[in-house]
Design a protein around this motif. Structure first.
Motif, mmCIF file in Angstrom:
data_model
loop_
_atom_site.group_PDB
_atom_site.id
_atom_site.type_symbol
_atom_site.label_atom_id
_atom_site.label_comp_id
_atom_site.label_asym_id
_atom_site.label_seq_id
_atom_site.Cartn_x
_atom_site.Cartn_y
_atom_site.Cartn_z
ATOM 1 N N LEU A 21 52.217 42.437 50.703
ATOM 2 C CA LEU A 21 51.619 43.784 51.091
ATOM 3 C C LEU A 21 51.036 43.552 52.402
ATOM 4 O O LEU A 21 51.205 44.205 53.417
ATOM 5 C CB LEU A 21 51.169 44.492 50.069
ATOM 6 N N ALA A 22 50.241 42.722 52.285
ATOM 7 C CA ALA A 22 49.284 42.280 53.748
ATOM 8 C C ALA A 22 50.098 41.806 54.750
ATOM 9 O O ALA A 22 50.195 42.394 55.793
ATOM 10 C CB ALA A 22 48.424 41.337 53.273
ATOM 11 N N ARG A 23 51.315 41.093 54.563
ATOM 12 C CA ARG A 23 52.137 40.552 55.517
ATOM 13 C C ARG A 23 52.932 41.476 56.113
ATOM 14 O O ARG A 23 53.442 41.779 57.322
ATOM 15 C CB ARG A 23 53.066 39.395 55.050
ATOM 16 N N ASP A 24 53.271 42.699 55.125
ATOM 17 C CA ASP A 24 53.984 43.822 55.627
ATOM 18 C C ASP A 24 53.032 44.881 56.515
ATOM 19 O O ASP A 24 53.735 46.090 56.808
ATOM 20 C CB ASP A 24 54.358 44.520 54.559
ATOM 21 N N GLY A 25 51.740 44.468 56.712
ATOM 22 C CA GLY A 25 51.256 45.251 57.536
ATOM 23 C C GLY A 25 50.109 46.335 56.652
ATOM 24 O O GLY A 25 49.371 47.017 57.353
ATOM 25 N N HIS A 26 49.703 46.074 55.603
ATOM 26 C CA HIS A 26 48.878 46.889 54.758
ATOM 27 C C HIS A 26 47.669 46.288 54.736
ATOM 28 O O HIS A 26 47.364 45.175 54.859
ATOM 29 C CB HIS A 26 49.412 47.134 53.325
ATOM 30 N N THR A 27 46.659 47.173 54.516
ATOM 31 C CA THR A 27 45.157 46.763 54.111
ATOM 32 C C THR A 27 45.091 46.465 52.565
ATOM 33 O O THR A 27 45.100 47.604 51.972
ATOM 34 C CB THR A 27 44.416 47.909 54.764
ATOM 35 N N VAL A 28 44.872 45.163 52.389
ATOM 36 C CA VAL A 28 44.759 44.829 51.048
ATOM 37 C C VAL A 28 43.552 44.276 50.484
ATOM 38 O O VAL A 28 43.162 43.371 51.047
ATOM 39 C CB VAL A 28 46.132 44.020 50.670
ATOM 40 N N HIS A 29 43.032 44.665 49.469
ATOM 41 C CA HIS A 29 41.899 44.209 48.830
ATOM 42 C C HIS A 29 42.298 43.680 47.639
ATOM 43 O O HIS A 29 42.808 44.158 46.751
ATOM 44 C CB HIS A 29 40.728 45.264 48.657
ATOM 45 N N LEU A 30 41.930 42.362 47.115
ATOM 46 C CA LEU A 30 42.302 41.598 45.790
ATOM 47 C C LEU A 30 40.947 41.654 45.174
ATOM 48 O O LEU A 30 40.058 40.744 45.511
ATOM 49 C CB LEU A 30 42.912 40.634 46.115
ATOM 50 N N LEU A 31 41.034 41.981 43.964
ATOM 51 C CA LEU A 31 39.981 42.119 42.965
ATOM 52 C C LEU A 31 40.181 40.983 41.845
ATOM 53 O O LEU A 31 41.185 41.078 41.183
ATOM 54 C CB LEU A 31 39.426 43.318 42.306
ATOM 55 N N GLU A 32 39.258 39.891 41.537
ATOM 56 C CA GLU A 32 39.558 38.769 40.661
ATOM 57 C C GLU A 32 38.173 38.750 39.818
ATOM 58 O O GLU A 32 37.108 38.316 40.449
ATOM 59 C CB GLU A 32 40.039 37.755 41.231
ATOM 60 N N GLN A 33 38.271 38.794 38.491
ATOM 61 C CA GLN A 33 37.032 38.884 37.622
ATOM 62 C C GLN A 33 36.566 37.594 37.520
ATOM 63 O O GLN A 33 35.443 37.133 37.532
ATOM 64 C CB GLN A 33 37.346 39.395 36.336
ATOM 65 N N GLN A 34 37.423 36.330 37.722
ATOM 66 C CA GLN A 34 36.953 34.958 37.370
ATOM 67 C C GLN A 34 36.364 34.531 38.967
ATOM 68 O O GLN A 34 36.373 35.358 39.913
ATOM 69 C CB GLN A 34 38.144 34.028 37.176
ATOM 70 N N ASP A 35 35.873 33.472 39.021
ATOM 71 C CA ASP A 35 35.450 32.758 40.232
ATOM 72 C C ASP A 35 36.286 31.966 41.116
ATOM 73 O O ASP A 35 35.843 31.298 41.889
ATOM 74 C CB ASP A 35 34.072 31.830 40.013
ATOM 75 N N SER A 36 37.496 31.994 40.484
ATOM 76 C CA SER A 36 38.583 31.392 41.418
ATOM 77 C C SER A 36 39.971 32.228 41.033
ATOM 78 O O SER A 36 39.987 32.981 39.977
ATOM 79 C CB SER A 36 38.556 29.811 41.012
ATOM 80 N N LEU A 37 40.812 32.042 41.859
ATOM 81 C CA LEU A 37 42.165 32.737 41.635
ATOM 82 C C LEU A 37 42.935 31.903 41.084
ATOM 83 O O LEU A 37 42.887 30.516 40.680
ATOM 84 C CB LEU A 37 42.872 32.809 43.120
ATOM 85 N N GLY A 38 44.150 32.414 40.349
ATOM 86 C CA GLY A 38 45.355 31.460 39.531
ATOM 87 C C GLY A 38 45.408 32.218 38.188
ATOM 88 O O GLY A 38 46.451 31.776 37.785
ATOM 89 N N GLY A 39 44.442 32.897 37.804
ATOM 90 C CA GLY A 39 44.500 33.362 36.371
ATOM 91 C C GLY A 39 44.922 32.390 35.176
ATOM 92 O O GLY A 39 44.184 31.316 35.286
ATOM 93 N N ARG A 40 45.992 32.445 34.694
ATOM 94 C CA ARG A 40 46.492 31.500 33.621
ATOM 95 C C ARG A 40 46.782 30.037 34.443
ATOM 96 O O ARG A 40 46.724 29.197 33.767
ATOM 97 C CB ARG A 40 47.646 31.891 32.949
ATOM 98 N N ALA A 41 47.245 30.280 35.680
ATOM 99 C CA ALA A 41 47.458 28.790 36.443
ATOM 100 C C ALA A 41 46.013 28.230 36.733
ATOM 101 O O ALA A 41 45.796 28.169 38.266
ATOM 102 C CB ALA A 41 48.381 29.130 37.708
ATOM 103 N N GLY A 42 45.383 27.825 35.771
ATOM 104 C CA GLY A 42 44.179 27.550 36.074
ATOM 105 C C GLY A 42 43.681 26.194 36.352
ATOM 106 O O GLY A 42 44.849 25.321 36.395
ATOM 107 N N ARG A 43 42.623 25.704 36.469
ATOM 108 C CA ARG A 43 42.466 24.055 36.699
ATOM 109 C C ARG A 43 40.987 23.621 36.210
ATOM 110 O O ARG A 43 40.182 24.540 36.199
ATOM 111 C CB ARG A 43 42.241 23.794 38.332
ATOM 112 N N TRP A 44 40.823 22.435 35.712
ATOM 113 C CA TRP A 44 39.533 21.957 35.511
ATOM 114 C C TRP A 44 39.324 20.460 35.714
ATOM 115 O O TRP A 44 40.145 19.814 35.544
ATOM 116 C CB TRP A 44 39.524 22.167 33.916
#
Length: 543
Positions: A21-44
């Motif tokens: 959506l941002a590449r299409d020209g929209h103003t986009v805010h992304l809210l993520e509750q964890q301290d990193s992105l990826g969700g279930r695709a996590g890392r440790w």
């Protein structure tokens, strides 16, 4: 019009949606509750050992590459992809030696012929049909949000209608059993149903298309794991202008009245310090678990899926995960390893019923250090163990060094013993230098997963294609959905497609099939839109 968008959830689907959506020209805010992105695709990481804590099979590479091309680049340019050979190693209960499944169609056909003379020819025919089903699925089903049924009236689909009816009314196991006698072959062909959050005894035979992916195409691995994929996606999202906010927990989807109905106007969220914030929006995209989004962030009157509807749904399996740093090398294991219990019908039945797992049980082990030397210190190995389990948060959470709930730690202990015996590594347990477990309770707490499910709604017939929850709210205009809970479904490629379905809906594109890569769509850049009049663009307050 150019719009102000708030995306809730920074997993694969949310990140992909925000970036498109941002590449299409929209103003986009992304809210993520964890301290990193990826969700279930996590890392440790711990003591030099690195682990993916989620997806580990790089399938449908053309779908992943297509998303990158929509972002103006390619998977080849952004990732270091390696082809695995063997694709994976299989261990069967009661069999004296493991069986390696080759990295392509020719190897798979030869393997089946060696296991049961004559079955190689049967597999070649099976894979031809799987490839055809996959092509139809990608062209006519996966990239269609079914807001219109015109795509189902295409001539090529109508010609295949009798075959499609058969594929939808048979189970995957039933189709396999009629063609293959050897139980090992049946399990190799049936296990991909688990990737879809279901079992071969419940999945429609249409999902035979999955065998085209692992046996026909072969399996790739991105060096650095799926963490490298998430990093590449984040890099492109930020480059496109996405405003990423970590530690941002959505509390409420704000709605107002428009045209006699409800309309999304923004999101209230809190940061790690407990301070409240409000972002106004023309469009809200829920990329978190659908049950959480509707039951926690919307009032009952605005839910498209009431609680009694959820009671009839199948959450798919949960999982117990174990990240194990091992001293010494493990040549007994390949990169991907599948351990099959002989009576896996009972195995699946116990998972669905929420019963204790059998011993032995079917499980998966990833030895990423077999391909990626940076996954473990020199002379060590990084193992990721996944045990399909009931979706029961009451089993509890995992922990480090055996500190998880008794049920979760017992399942992990049993898995280590099983791998030790079946793979011929008698001292495996004593060589564990690093250990962390993850249980169904973690999926519920960390990802708001309905009933602690590890993947998302199971791909049964009643929860696939047009029968899966839609990508738009029926009660709130301007509220869209992406992710594993909605169409097209579970897995990294499916989540990328769900992001594209949101892009198509925002563009007003109802055609089936993927979007052609190229410049941002001119129709979206015709004019700027105004933020919702009832609220300032952004506000904060203490809670």
């Amino acid at each position: 019009m150019r719009r102000r968008v708030v995306v809730i959830g920074g997993g694969i689907a949310g990140l992909a949606t925000a970036a498109l959506l941002a590449r299409d020209g929209h103003t986009v805010h992304l809210l993520e509750q964890q301290d990193s992105l990826g969700g279930r695709a996590g890392r440790w990481e711990a003591d030099g050992f690195r682990f993916d804590t989620g997806p580990s099979w790089y399938l449908m590479p053309e779908v992943i590459d297509h998303w990158f091309r929509l972002m103006g680049t390619s998977a080849e340019a952004e990732l270091d992809l390696v082809r695995l050979d063997p694709g994976y190693r299989t261990f069967f209960e009661g069999e004296p030696a493991p069986v390696d499944v080759g990295g392509g169609r020719g190897g798979a056909v030869a393997l089946f012929e060696s296991l049961d003379p004559g079955s190689g020819t049967a597999l070649a025919r099976y894979l031809d049909e799987a490839e055809d089903a996959y092509r139809i699925a990608t062209q006519r089903f996966l990239y269609d949000d079914f807001s219109s049924l015109r795509g189902l009236a295409s001539p090529d689909l109508l010609r295949r209608l009798p075959r499609l009816v058969a594929l939808l009314t048979q189970t995957l196991e039933g189709r396999i059993a009629r063609r293959f006698r050897d139980p090992r072959e049946r399990q190799v062909l049936g296990y991909p149903a688990v990737f879809l959050g279901t079992t071969p005894f419940r999945a429609p035979a249409l999902y035979a298309l999955m065998s085209h992916l692992d046996l026909g195409q072969g399996i790739l691995y991105p060096r650095g794991g799926f963490a490298a994929l998430v990093d590449a996606m984040e890099r492109l999202a930020r480059r496109a202008g996405v405003d990423v906010r970590l530690g941002a927990r959505a509390q409420r989807i704000l709605t107002g009245v428009a045209g006699g109905g409800a309309r999304a106007e923004g999101v209230e969220w809190t940061d790690d310090g407990g301070r409240g914030h409000r972002l106004s929006a023309d469009l809200v995209v829920g990329a978190a678990d659908l049950h959480h989004l509707e039951t926690e962030l919307l009032p009952a009157s605005l839910r498209s899926h009431p609680e009694d509807a959820w009671a009839r749904r199948d959450p798919g399996p949960g999982a117990v995960l174990a990240c194990l740093g091992i001293r010494g090398e493990l040549p007994e294991l390949a990169h991907h390893n599948l351990f099959f219990a002989r009576d896996w019908r009972d195995n699946f039945r116990r998972i669905a019923a929420g019963s204790p797992l059998p011993d032995p049980t079917s499980l998966y082990v990833s030895r990423t250090s077999a391909t990626d030397p940076h996954a473990a210190p020199a002379g060590g190995e990084s193992l990721f163990v996944l045990v399909p389990a009931p979706a029961k948060p009451e089993w509890g959470r995992g922990g480090v060094d055996g500190s998880g709930s008794p049920v979760v730690e017992a399942v992990a202990d049993a898995a280590i013993r099983q791998v030790s015996v079946w793979a011929g590594i008698p001292d495996l347990a004593t060589r564990v230098a690093v250990r962390r477990t993850i249980g169904p309770g973690d999926f519920a707490a960390d990802f708001n997963a309905w009933r602690g499910g590890a993947l998302g709604l199971a791909h049964t017939l009643g929860q696939s294609a047009m029968f899966r929850p839609a990508n738009a709210s029926r009660k709130v205009s301007g509220l869209l959905y992406s992710g594993a809970s909605v169409r097209p479904g579970i897995g990294v490629p499916m989540c990328l497609i769900s992001a594209e379905l949101v892009l198509k809906r925002v563009r007003g594109d109802r055609r089936p099939g993927p979007v052609a890569p190229g410049k941002p769509w001119a129709g979206q850049l015709a004019a700027d839109s105004l933020a919702a009049e009832s609220l300032p663009a952004e506000a904060s307050w203490p809670i």
